[in-house]
Every structure is written in structure tokens, then in C-alpha cells.
Enzyme design. Structure first.
Site, PDB file in Angstrom:
ATOM      1  N   ALA A 142      53.568  20.182 -10.135  1.00 27.91           N
ATOM      2  CA  ALA A 142      52.511  20.977  -9.508  1.00 27.91           C
ATOM      3  C   ALA A 142      51.990  22.008 -10.495  1.00 27.91           C
ATOM      4  O   ALA A 142      52.761  22.654 -11.199  1.00 27.91           O
ATOM      5  CB  ALA A 142      53.048  21.672  -8.267  1.00 27.91           C
ATOM      6  N   THR A 144      -6.999   2.436   4.059  1.00 29.24           N
ATOM      7  CA  THR A 144      -6.172   1.257   3.768  1.00 29.24           C
ATOM      8  C   THR A 144      -7.003   0.061   3.288  1.00 29.24           C
ATOM      9  O   THR A 144      -6.545  -0.727   2.448  1.00 29.24           O
ATOM     10  CB  THR A 144      -5.340   0.846   5.000  1.00 29.24           C
ATOM     11  OG1 THR A 144      -6.222   0.801   6.137  1.00 29.24           O
ATOM     12  CG2 THR A 144      -4.221   1.840   5.288  1.00 29.24           C
ATOM     13  N   ASN A 176      41.981  20.096 -22.152  1.00 33.13           N
ATOM     14  CA  ASN A 176      41.353  19.077 -23.006  1.00 33.13           C
ATOM     15  C   ASN A 176      40.205  19.630 -23.820  1.00 33.13           C
ATOM     16  O   ASN A 176      39.679  18.958 -24.679  1.00 33.13           O
ATOM     17  CB  ASN A 176      40.844  17.921 -22.141  1.00 33.13           C
ATOM     18  CG  ASN A 176      39.857  18.394 -21.094  1.00 33.13           C
ATOM     19  OD1 ASN A 176      39.953  19.519 -20.609  1.00 33.13           O
ATOM     20  ND2 ASN A 176      38.927  17.537 -20.735  1.00 33.13           N
ATOM     21  N   ARG A 228       2.782  15.058   5.880  1.00 29.92           N
ATOM     22  CA  ARG A 228       3.699  15.512   6.940  1.00 29.92           C
ATOM     23  C   ARG A 228       5.152  15.597   6.475  1.00 29.92           C
ATOM     24  O   ARG A 228       5.999  16.126   7.166  1.00 29.92           O
ATOM     25  CB  ARG A 228       3.572  14.577   8.157  1.00 29.92           C
ATOM     26  CG  ARG A 228       2.326  14.851   8.974  1.00 29.92           C
ATOM     27  CD  ARG A 228       2.086  13.777  10.007  1.00 29.92           C
ATOM     28  NE  ARG A 228       1.505  12.564   9.426  1.00 29.92           N
ATOM     29  CZ  ARG A 228       1.300  11.432  10.093  1.00 29.92           C
ATOM     30  NH1 ARG A 228       1.664  11.344  11.359  1.00 29.92           N
ATOM     31  NH2 ARG A 228       0.758  10.382   9.499  1.00 29.92           N
ATOM     32  N   GLN A 262      -5.119   3.905  -7.007  1.00 28.63           N
ATOM     33  CA  GLN A 262      -6.215   4.145  -6.057  1.00 28.63           C
ATOM     34  C   GLN A 262      -6.550   5.631  -6.098  1.00 28.63           C
ATOM     35  O   GLN A 262      -5.768   6.460  -5.677  1.00 28.63           O
ATOM     36  CB  GLN A 262      -5.807   3.745  -4.632  1.00 28.63           C
ATOM     37  CG  GLN A 262      -6.963   3.893  -3.649  1.00 28.63           C
ATOM     38  CD  GLN A 262      -6.499   4.015  -2.213  1.00 28.63           C
ATOM     39  OE1 GLN A 262      -5.347   4.299  -1.940  1.00 28.63           O
ATOM     40  NE2 GLN A 262      -7.408   3.792  -1.280  1.00 28.63           N
ATOM     41  N   TYR A 282       3.465  -2.080   3.735  1.00 24.81           N
ATOM     42  CA  TYR A 282       3.236  -0.643   3.594  1.00 24.81           C
ATOM     43  C   TYR A 282       4.447   0.007   2.937  1.00 24.81           C
ATOM     44  O   TYR A 282       5.584  -0.256   3.325  1.00 24.81           O
ATOM     45  CB  TYR A 282       3.024  -0.002   4.975  1.00 24.81           C
ATOM     46  CG  TYR A 282       1.660  -0.235   5.577  1.00 24.81           C
ATOM     47  CD1 TYR A 282       0.802  -1.188   5.062  1.00 24.81           C
ATOM     48  CD2 TYR A 282       1.231   0.519   6.664  1.00 24.81           C
ATOM     49  CE1 TYR A 282      -0.449  -1.385   5.612  1.00 24.81           C
ATOM     50  CE2 TYR A 282      -0.021   0.324   7.229  1.00 24.81           C
ATOM     51  CZ  TYR A 282      -0.855  -0.635   6.701  1.00 24.81           C
ATOM     52  OH  TYR A 282      -2.091  -0.837   7.246  1.00 24.81           O
ATOM     53  N   LEU A 317       0.856  -1.189   0.000  1.00 22.31           N
ATOM     54  CA  LEU A 317       0.000   0.000   0.000  1.00 22.31           C
ATOM     55  C   LEU A 317       0.890   1.237   0.000  1.00 22.31           C
ATOM     56  O   LEU A 317       1.683   1.442   0.916  1.00 22.31           O
ATOM     57  CB  LEU A 317      -0.913   0.009   1.227  1.00 22.31           C
ATOM     58  CG  LEU A 317      -1.797  -1.237   1.410  1.00 22.31           C
ATOM     59  CD1 LEU A 317      -2.750  -1.036   2.588  1.00 22.31           C
ATOM     60  CD2 LEU A 317      -2.551  -1.577   0.142  1.00 22.31           C
TER      61      LEU A 317
HETATM   62  C1  UD1 Z   1      -2.004   2.480   9.675  1.00 24.52           C
HETATM   63  C2  UD1 Z   1      -2.944   1.546  10.411  1.00 24.52           C
HETATM   64  C3  UD1 Z   1      -2.566   1.538  11.892  1.00 24.52           C
HETATM   65  C4  UD1 Z   1      -1.133   1.114  12.035  1.00 24.52           C
HETATM   66  C5  UD1 Z   1      -0.209   1.988  11.180  1.00 24.52           C
HETATM   67  C6  UD1 Z   1       1.194   1.382  11.168  1.00 24.52           C
HETATM   68  C7  UD1 Z   1      -5.108   1.566   9.288  1.00 24.52           C
HETATM   69  C8  UD1 Z   1      -6.483   2.108   9.293  1.00 24.52           C
HETATM   70  N1  UD1 Z   1      -4.313   1.982  10.256  1.00 24.52           N
HETATM   71  O1  UD1 Z   1      -2.204   3.783  10.178  1.00 24.52           O
HETATM   72  O2  UD1 Z   1      -3.398   0.624  12.608  1.00 24.52           O
HETATM   73  O3  UD1 Z   1      -0.759   1.203  13.413  1.00 24.52           O
HETATM   74  O4  UD1 Z   1      -0.658   2.044   9.832  1.00 24.52           O
HETATM   75  O5  UD1 Z   1       2.107   2.151  10.448  1.00 24.52           O
HETATM   76  O6  UD1 Z   1      -4.775   0.748   8.467  1.00 24.52           O
HETATM   77  N2  UD1 Z   1      -2.548   4.081   2.089  1.00 24.52           N
HETATM   78  C9  UD1 Z   1      -3.039   3.905   0.815  1.00 24.52           C
HETATM   79  N3  UD1 Z   1      -4.288   4.386   0.530  1.00 24.52           N
HETATM   80  C10 UD1 Z   1      -5.065   5.032   1.447  1.00 24.52           C
HETATM   81  C11 UD1 Z   1      -4.535   5.220   2.745  1.00 24.52           C
HETATM   82  C12 UD1 Z   1      -3.279   4.725   3.037  1.00 24.52           C
HETATM   83  O7  UD1 Z   1      -2.385   3.320  -0.044  1.00 24.52           O
HETATM   84  O8  UD1 Z   1      -6.178   5.422   1.093  1.00 24.52           O
HETATM   85  C13 UD1 Z   1      -1.187   3.558   2.390  1.00 24.52           C
HETATM   86  C14 UD1 Z   1      -0.203   4.644   2.755  1.00 24.52           C
HETATM   87  O9  UD1 Z   1       0.523   5.068   1.612  1.00 24.52           O
HETATM   88  C15 UD1 Z   1       0.701   3.941   3.728  1.00 24.52           C
HETATM   89  C16 UD1 Z   1      -0.184   2.886   4.374  1.00 24.52           C
HETATM   90  O10 UD1 Z   1      -1.281   2.708   3.521  1.00 24.52           O
HETATM   91  O11 UD1 Z   1       1.771   3.283   3.079  1.00 24.52           O
HETATM   92  C17 UD1 Z   1      -0.644   3.320   5.764  1.00 24.52           C
HETATM   93  O12 UD1 Z   1      -1.418   4.486   5.639  1.00 24.52           O
HETATM   94  P1  UD1 Z   1      -1.339   5.656   6.707  1.00 24.52           P
HETATM   95  O13 UD1 Z   1      -2.324   6.700   6.331  1.00 24.52           O
HETATM   96  O14 UD1 Z   1       0.066   6.055   6.915  1.00 24.52           O
HETATM   97  O15 UD1 Z   1      -1.930   4.880   7.980  1.00 24.52           O
HETATM   98  P2  UD1 Z   1      -1.612   5.144   9.493  1.00 24.52           P
HETATM   99  O16 UD1 Z   1      -2.465   6.249   9.984  1.00 24.52           O
HETATM  100  O17 UD1 Z   1      -0.161   5.232   9.693  1.00 24.52           O
END
Ligand code: UD1
Ligand code: CA
Length: 495
Positions: A403, A106, A409, A42, A100, A127, A35
Site C-alpha cells: 500500500a 431543402t 517515473n 435550436r 450550399q 437528412y 442534406l
Molecule cells: C423538413 C421537411 C418536413 C419534414 C421534416 C422531417 C422540407 C421543406 N420540410 O422540415 O416536411 O417533416 O424535415 O424532419 O423539406 N437543410 C439544408 N439546407 C437548407 C435547409 C435544410 O441542407 O437550406 C438540411 C438540414 O441540415 C436538415 C434537413 O435539410 O438536415 C432538414 O432541414 P430542416 O430545416 O431541419 O427542415 P424541417 O423544418 O425539419
């Protein structure tokens, strides 16, 4: 039935039984889904989060490389933010890209990849922003899975921001996101890493019924845990051995934290392999290092790409070495840059020397301070000890570059080559205007600008002859009265 035929029949039956047993215990095909569509707000950067470099490689590339080590049937990457840039940066990776858009969480993200994965596969979810996950941990997670979900968890002193793993009588019940957590949930220190493995068939069913009725109005993948529990499908939690491999990168501070973890891990591996590292916290290896015995790396050395260091090589403080090879017992003194260069054994390099791409030094070469070498070959035991530019040239053995020698060139439009044969000495401050050949054993007098072939074995001078003017007088100052007044900050001055 004859005795032999009966034996055959029994053996065949046993073989069938064995093969059925093997089929049911042989692991299901594996599909990895990474994902990586999130925004990464941030990071406050124009570069998509998953392309931010860690140890010189995009975060997402780390995850893909680790996934490949598992030899899955397929790797799917769900991407969204900066989609074109992400695909372009990782165009050579053997992955299947799924877009997506919009990004609704997620669970929604995984739902985009699932239609491309057969029911019979086990899905491992990774991730794009958790880059240091190791193959060993993932292998353990897949092995720990029973028929349902295997969930990788981590215990954190400061769990803020992570989903919490809620257990009842020790058994995992569900995951609660920070935004939805009660005070009691927030006190839980066992967190969700986000990494899990489950059959595609079950995930497909559960994702269909996810709701976004939560604080963030997102479809949480984490809700599949409660679903599994409700259906009495086993959920096997596996605590990760070290937190650093499961930490996520959300901002530049966390990126630096993981870079430090990487640095420590790499330095430790090298030290255990016999490399002497002056300070493990001040060595950056952003690529692959191959090394011999008794290599010494001083502080603030940066090694990029593929670097090979032979036995007994010493690298001084503050050196950058990229895609290069350094022969046995060569010493690189402080603050050198060595880029796409092959350096032979027993050379002395620097301090403050720079090697640009396609340079090659034979054995015993010395190049000292403020010497720049580019696309040039230096023969055995040749020396350029101070202040020189050696570009687009081939030097024989035992050449001594004085030196201040410059190989000119470039004529403003084209580059030309210079050949300097064995045993040539160039005097200080000489300019060799390419294309030119300097014959073996020639000496070029100091301050010469040579534009024609230099014959072998002779002294060549190309400079104005020294002369002395008899009766010449130094100019002297005019008397003060004749000097013109100068206006300065409103005050009249004479100079
Ligand atoms: C998520 C988890 C959390 C976990 C944490 C660990 C969920 C709801 N929460 O939170 O329980 O403790 O990761 O790091 O899963 N992403 C997508 N599409 C989206 C949203 C996110 O591809 O619509 C990807 C992001 O790029 C990222 C990963 O999913 O690589 C996690 O997404 P992020 O928004 O960072 O979730 P957290 O709030 O960190
Ligand atoms: Ca995250």
C-alpha cells in the site's frame, strides 16, 4: 435450315430476351444525398448540429455509416453551417462534399448536389439530423419505389413542426409544411420524414421550377410531390415501422430522446445475445462491444470504442471501459476506469482503480482501490491492492506492491522505466525512483525511497534509522498573563 442451327438460333434469341428483361429489372445505380447544411439554431451550441454526438458518434456519421451499408455509387453531403469543422471532423469518410451557401431550403440544397449525379441514377435523400434511420427501412423504401418517387412517412401523436402528408381518397397528393398548413392540415398525423427516393432525371426537372412562394420563403424539396402528382408520376408512400428511427434532432431534448432510443436498442440486442444487463436504461455503449457468454453489466456502465469482454466477465456499477479487452472471469468492481488496457483472465479489479493507456495485466492479477496503472505490464498473479501508482514499468509474476508504493517515473523532464522482477515485495509507502531494476525475490522495507538497483533475494532499506531521544521534554504552554491579546470582530480576546 438444319435442325441444330435452328435450335441454336432459338436459344440465342431466348438468351437475348432474358438479358433484356434482366437489364430492365436490374435496379438503377444509386446515389445518396445527405442534406446537412442547416443551421441548427435550436441546439444553441458552438458545435454544428450535424457534429453533435449521439452514442459517441456525430449525427452525420451515423447517417453516412448507414448510407455506406447500401453500397451506393456515391454519397454526396450538402453542407454549409460550420463547413470547415464538419469536413475536418469527417475527413476520412468516402463522401463527396458540396457546399450550399446561402441556404435557401431543402429543395435548393438537393439542387447543389444534383449536377454531380447522372440522369440514370436513383437519388436517395437522407437528412443529417435524422440519425437513426436503419438500413432495413431504406432497403424497403428502395424496393417499394415504382418508376417515380418513394416517400417515407411516419405517424405521430404530436406531429407539430413536421410537414403533413395530404391524401385524397387515400392517394398522396402533396406535402404541406407546418408553417403553411391550415387547421385541417395540422390535424393530419401522417408526417413527412424527409426521406425519399426518385430518379435523378425527374428531380432535376422538378427542382428547376420550384418556387419559394411560401411562409418561409424557402425552396421546399417537399413540393416535388405535388409536381409528380400533376405529371401522373407514381408516388409510393411507405410508413416507417418505428417512429424513433425517423425522428429528427433539432434541440438537446430531442438529442437526449434519441440517445435513449439508441440505448434501448443496444441493450436489447445485447440481452438477446445473452448479456445480463442490470438495467437497460442505464447502460451506454458508444462503440462496438464483443462479448462472450454470461457477461454481467451492472448499472451505469459506459463502454466506449472497441471493447471485448470474455466469458463470465462482471463489470460493477459506474465503470467506464474504453478501447480495452478483459479476459474471461475477471471481475471489475465498482467505479473503475479502464482505458486502452488489456486485462487477462481471472483478475480482480477495483473498486476505484484506474488504468491508463498501454497497460497490460496477465492472468490472476489483483489491483484494488486507488491504484493507478499507466503504460505498465503486470505479470501473472501480481497484486497491488491499495493506494499505488505503477507507471512506465514492467512487473514480473507474483509481485506484491505494498500500500502506498509509488513508482516515481518522471524527473520533471523525462519519463523513465522501472523493471520489477518476479516475486518482489515492496513495503508500504516505498518510492521507487526510476530508472531502476528490482531483482527477483527482493524485498523493499516499508517507507524506503530507493534510487539505486535493488539486488535480488535480499531485504533493502533506504530510510532513516529509528532513534529515541532520552530525557526529551514536550514543550508546555506559557502562562495566560503573558499571552498577547488578539483583535477579533471588535472584541478583545486572548488565545
Ligand atoms: C423538413 C421537411 C418536413 C419534414 C421534416 C422531417 C422540407 C421543406 N420540410 O422540415 O416536411 O417533416 O424535415 O424532419 O423539406 N437543410 C439544408 N439546407 C437548407 C435547409 C435544410 O441542407 O437550406 C438540411 C438540414 O441540415 C436538415 C434537413 O435539410 O438536415 C432538414 O432541414 P430542416 O430545416 O431541419 O427542415 P424541417 O423544418 O425539419
Ligand atoms: Ca429538422
Amino acid at each position: 435450315m438444319p435442325k441444330v442451327a435452328a435450335l441454336h438460333k432459338a436459344a440465342a434469341k431466348a438468351a437475348r430476351r432474358r438479358s433484356r428483361a434482366a437489364a430492365s429489372s436490374s435496379p438503377a445505380p444509386l446515389s445518396v444525398v445527405i442534406l446537412a447544411a442547416g443551421e441548427g439554431k435550436r441546439m444553441k451550441s458552438a458545435l454544428p448540429k450535424v457534429l453533435q454526438p449521439l452514442a459517441g458518434r456525430p449525427l452525420l456519421k451515423h447517417v453516412i455509416d448507414t448510407a455506406r451499408e447500401l453500397e451506393p455509387a456515391a454519397i454526396h453531403v450538402v453542407h454549409g453551417t460550420g463547413a470547415d469543422a464538419v469536413r475536418a471532423a469527417l475527413a476520412d469518410e468516402p463522401v463527396r462534399w458540396t457546399l450550399q451557401e446561402p441556404r435557401l431550403g431543402t429543395g435548393h440544397a438537393l439542387g447543389k448536389a444534383l449536377p454531380h449525379i447522372p440522369d440514370s441514377h436513383v437519388v436517395l435523400v437522407l437528412y443529417g439530423d435524422v440519425p437513426l434511420i436503419s438500413r432495413a427501412t431504406l432497403t424497403r423504401l428502395l424496393a417499394a419505389r415504382r418508376t417515380g418517387i418513394a416517400l417515407l412517412t411516419m405517424r405521430l401523436d404530436d406531429p407539430q413542426g413536421y410537414g403533413r402528408v395530404v391524401r385524397a381518397r387515400g392517394v398522396v397528393r402533396r406535402i404541406v409544411e407546418e408553417a403553411d398548413a391550415s387547421a385541417a392540415h395540422r390535424a393530419i398525423r401522417e408526417c413527412n420524414t424527409g426521406i425519399l427516393a426518385a430518379p435523378a432525371r425527374l428531380l432535376r426537372r422538378w427542382l428547376k421550377v420550384l418556387s419559394n412562394d411560401n411562409a418561409q420563403r424557402e425552396y421546399y424539396l417537399t413540393d416535388v410531390i405535388a409536381r409528380a402528382v400533376a405529371e401522373r408520376v407514381p408516388v409510393t408512400p411507405l410508413p416507417a415501422a418505428s417512429a424513433s428511427e425517423t425522428l429528427g434532432v433539432n434541440d438537446k431534448a430531442q438529442l437526449a430522446q434519441l440517445e435513449a432510443a439508441w440505448r434501448e436498442r443496444t441493450a436489447r440486442r445485447l440481452m438477446l445475445a445473452g448479456v445480463t444487463v442490470a438495467d437497460p436504461a442505464r447502460l451506454d455503449v458508444r462503440g462496438e462491444l464483443t462479448h462472450g457468454a454470461d457477461v454481467f453489466l451492472d448499472v451505469n456502465v459506459v463502454l466506449e470504442g472497441r471493447v471485448t469482454l470474455g466469458d463470465g466477465v462482471r463489470v460493477g456499477p459506474g465503470c467506464l471501459i474504453r478501447d480495452s479487452e478483459i479476459g474471461a472471469h475477471t471481475e471489475v468492481f465498482a467505479h473503475c476506469v479502464v482505458d486502452q488496457t488489456v486485462i487477462g483472465p481471472n483478475c480482480n479489479i477495483g473498486p476505484f482503480a484506474r488504468f491508463r493507456p498501454r497497460s497490460a495485466l496477465a492472468a490472476g492479477v489483483h489491483t484494488g482501490n486507488f491504484v493507478e496503472v499507466k503504460n505498465a505490464a503486470l505479470g501473472a498473479d501480481s497484486k497491488a491492492n491499495h493506494l499505488a501508482y505503477v507507471g512506465d514499468a514492467r512487473l514480473g509474476a507474483r509481485v506484491n506492491i505494498g500500500a502506498g508504493t509509488i513508482i516515481a517515473n518522471y524527473d520533471g523532464a523525462n519519463k523513465h522505466r522501472t523493471v520489477i522482477e518476479d516475486d518482489v515485495h515492496t513495503g508500504s509507502n516505498s518510492v521507487l525512483v526510476a530508472p531502476i531494476t528490482v531483482g527477483a525475490g527482493a524485498t523493499i522495507g516499508a517507507g524506503s525511497t530507493v534510487t539505486h538497483e535493488v539486488p535480488a533475494g535480499k531485504l533493502t532499506l533506504a530510510r532513516a534509522r529509528q532513534s529515541t531521544i532520552e530525557g526529551w521534554q514536550r514543550p508546555c504552554k506559557r502562562p495566560a498573563a503573558q499571552a498577547e491579546p488578539v483583535e477579533h470582530s471588535g472584541v478583545k480576546q486572548t488565545k
